[in-house]
Design a protein around this motif. Structure first.
Motif, PDB file in Angstrom:
ATOM      1  N   LEU A  37      -9.155   3.751   1.756  1.00  0.00           N
ATOM      2  CA  LEU A  37      -8.944   3.022   3.011  1.00  0.00           C
ATOM      3  C   LEU A  37      -7.914   1.918   2.834  1.00  0.00           C
ATOM      4  O   LEU A  37      -7.007   1.754   3.648  1.00  0.00           O
ATOM      5  N   PHE A  38      -8.062   1.177   1.739  1.00  0.00           N
ATOM      6  CA  PHE A  38      -7.132   0.076   1.505  1.00  0.00           C
ATOM      7  C   PHE A  38      -5.709   0.597   1.347  1.00  0.00           C
ATOM      8  O   PHE A  38      -4.762   0.048   1.906  1.00  0.00           O
ATOM      9  N   TYR A  39      -5.579   1.675   0.601  1.00  0.00           N
ATOM     10  CA  TYR A  39      -4.261   2.279   0.385  1.00  0.00           C
ATOM     11  C   TYR A  39      -3.588   2.606   1.728  1.00  0.00           C
ATOM     12  O   TYR A  39      -2.444   2.231   1.974  1.00  0.00           O
ATOM     13  N   LEU A  40      -4.326   3.272   2.598  1.00  0.00           N
ATOM     14  CA  LEU A  40      -3.738   3.662   3.878  1.00  0.00           C
ATOM     15  C   LEU A  40      -3.438   2.437   4.750  1.00  0.00           C
ATOM     16  O   LEU A  40      -2.453   2.416   5.485  1.00  0.00           O
TER      17      LEU A  40
ATOM     18  N   PHE B  84       1.005   1.016  -5.691  1.00  0.00           N
ATOM     19  CA  PHE B  84      -0.211   1.000  -6.489  1.00  0.00           C
ATOM     20  C   PHE B  84       0.071   1.422  -7.912  1.00  0.00           C
ATOM     21  O   PHE B  84       0.825   2.355  -8.161  1.00  0.00           O
ATOM     22  N   GLN B  85      -0.553   0.701  -8.835  1.00  0.00           N
ATOM     23  CA  GLN B  85      -0.394   1.049 -10.237  1.00  0.00           C
ATOM     24  C   GLN B  85      -0.977   2.445 -10.488  1.00  0.00           C
ATOM     25  O   GLN B  85      -0.424   3.240 -11.220  1.00  0.00           O
ATOM     26  N   LYS B 151       4.442  10.590  -9.225  1.00  0.00           N
ATOM     27  CA  LYS B 151       3.813   9.562  -8.405  1.00  0.00           C
ATOM     28  C   LYS B 151       4.766   8.397  -8.210  1.00  0.00           C
ATOM     29  O   LYS B 151       4.888   7.838  -7.125  1.00  0.00           O
ATOM     30  N   ASN B 152       5.434   8.039  -9.291  1.00  0.00           N
ATOM     31  CA  ASN B 152       6.376   6.931  -9.212  1.00  0.00           C
ATOM     32  C   ASN B 152       7.532   7.220  -8.270  1.00  0.00           C
ATOM     33  O   ASN B 152       7.928   6.386  -7.470  1.00  0.00           O
ATOM     34  N   ALA B 153       8.059   8.437  -8.382  1.00  0.00           N
ATOM     35  CA  ALA B 153       9.178   8.815  -7.521  1.00  0.00           C
ATOM     36  C   ALA B 153       8.754   8.761  -6.061  1.00  0.00           C
ATOM     37  O   ALA B 153       9.490   8.299  -5.189  1.00  0.00           O
ATOM     38  N   MET B 170       4.384  -2.251  -8.849  1.00  0.00           N
ATOM     39  CA  MET B 170       3.752  -2.366 -10.154  1.00  0.00           C
ATOM     40  C   MET B 170       4.241  -1.259 -11.058  1.00  0.00           C
ATOM     41  O   MET B 170       4.220  -0.094 -10.699  1.00  0.00           O
ATOM     42  N   LYS B 171       4.651  -1.627 -12.236  1.00  0.00           N
ATOM     43  CA  LYS B 171       5.157  -0.664 -13.218  1.00  0.00           C
ATOM     44  C   LYS B 171       6.140   0.308 -12.583  1.00  0.00           C
ATOM     45  O   LYS B 171       5.924   1.520 -12.606  1.00  0.00           O
TER      46      LYS B 171
END
Lengths: 87, 177
Positions: A37-40, B84-85, B151-153, B170-171
Motif C-alpha cells: 500500500l505504501f509503495y503505491l 525503494f531499496q 528492478k533498478n532500471a 536508494m542504492k
C-alpha cells in the motif's frame, strides 16, 4: 463488508463419497501488506485506489477464468467491499 | 526547494535521527553516505511519508509546504519520489498498468489532462529506450521475478515517467549507465 454490524462466518463443510480421497479445506482472510500500500501511495495513488489495485491483481488469476459477465460483477463487488477495510 | 531543520525521529523507543539539517536547492545533487544503521534509509522513508517513524522534533519544508503534514500520495503529487531499496512485488498487476495509473493520478492532481492509451504508450516507449529496456517489461508483473539490475532500471524508468522534482534514490546503482 458494509457497515459495522456485519461479520463474515465461514463454516467449512466437505462432502466426500470417495473413501480413498485425501483432501483439505482452507479459508483465510488477510490484510493487504502495508508495504504494498505504501509503495503505491508513494506513486501517487490514494489508499483506496492502491487497495483496489492490489486486491484485483491478487484475484486476477481467478477472474480470468470466470465468464465475462461474472468477472465484471465480481470486480465491481470488490470495489464496494473494500472501502474502509484497511487497518 | 527542500529544507530539513533539526530533524529528530525514532522507531518505537529507539531514536534514529538526531538533528539532521539539510538544504537542497533546485538542480542540486546530494549524496548521503554513512555506515549501516546511521539513518540514511530512515531519512528517505520519512521524506516519502512512511508512518512507522515518529518525528519528535524539527521540520521539513518542501516548496513552501510542511512536508511532514502531507499524506504519501499528496507528496507524490507535489513531486516527491522515493525509490525503494527493496522494491515491492505486486502479484497480478502489470508494470504498464501501474505506470499508467500512477502517471495519470499525478497528472490529475497537477491539473493536467489524463494521458490516453496511445499517448501514454509513446511516453513509456521513449523512457524505456533511454534505459535500454525491452518492452516486454511492461507486461510483466510489478517487480515480480525481476533481477536486482532490472528492478533498478525499472525505478529509473518510472521516475522519469513521472518527471518528479525531488528524487530520493536508494542504492541507485544504475546511475552510471
Amino acid at each position: 463488508m458494509i457497515g459495522d454490524q456485519c461479520g463474515a462466518h465461514t463454516f467449512p463443510y466437505v462432502e466426500v463419497q470417495e473413501p480413498s480421497a485425501q483432501l483439505e479445506h482452507e479459508a483465510t482472510t488477510s490484510k493487504v501488506s502495508d508495504d504494498q500500500l505504501f509503495y503505491l501511495r508513494t506513486r501517487g495513488m490514494t489508499e483506496e485506489d492502491a487497495l483496489n489495485m492490489v486486491v484485483n491483481g491478487f484475484c486476477k488469476d481467478v477472474f480470468q477464468k470466470l465468464p465475462m459477465e461474472f468477472a465484471v460483477e465480481a470486480e465491481a463487488l470488490l470495489g464496494i467491499t473494500l472501502e474502509g477495510a484497511v487497518g | 526547494m527542500l529544507t530539513i531543520q533539526n530533524l529528530h525521529a525514532r522507531v518505537g523507543e529507539t531514536p534514529i535521527l538526531k538533528g539532521i539539517n539539510l538544504e537542497v536547492k533546485a538542480g542540486e545533487v546530494h549524496a548521503i553516505m554513512g555506515p549501516n544503521g546511521s539513518g540514511k534509509s530512515t531519512l528517505s522513508s520519512i521524506l516519502a511519508g512512511r508512518d512507522e517513524y515518529e518525528v519528535t522534533e524539527g521540520s521539513v519544508i518542501y516548496q513552501d509546504d510542511n512536508l511532514l503534514a502531507l499524506e504519501p500520495e499528496e507528496r507524490a503529487w507535489r513531486g516527491v519520489f522515493l525509490s525503494f531499496q527493496y522494491p515491492v512485488e505486486i502479484p497480478g498487476v502489470k508494470n504498464i498498468y501501474l505506470l499508467k495509473a500512477a502517471v495519470n493520478a499525478v497528472r490529475t492532481h497537477r491539473g493536467l489532462p489524463e494521458l490516453k492509451a496511445g499517448e501514454f504508450l509513446r511516453l513509456v516507449r521513449e523512457k524505456l529506450k533511454v534505459m535500454q529496456m525491452d518492452e516486454a517489461f511492461l507486461h510483466r508483473n510489478v517487480n515480480e521475478g525481476f533481477s536486482g539490475g532490472e528492478k533498478n532500471a525499472m525505478k529509473f524508468c518510472k521516475c522519469n515517467c513521472w518527471s518528479q522534482h525531488l528524487r530520493s534514490l536508494m542504492k541507485p546503482t544504475r546511475v552510471s549507465t
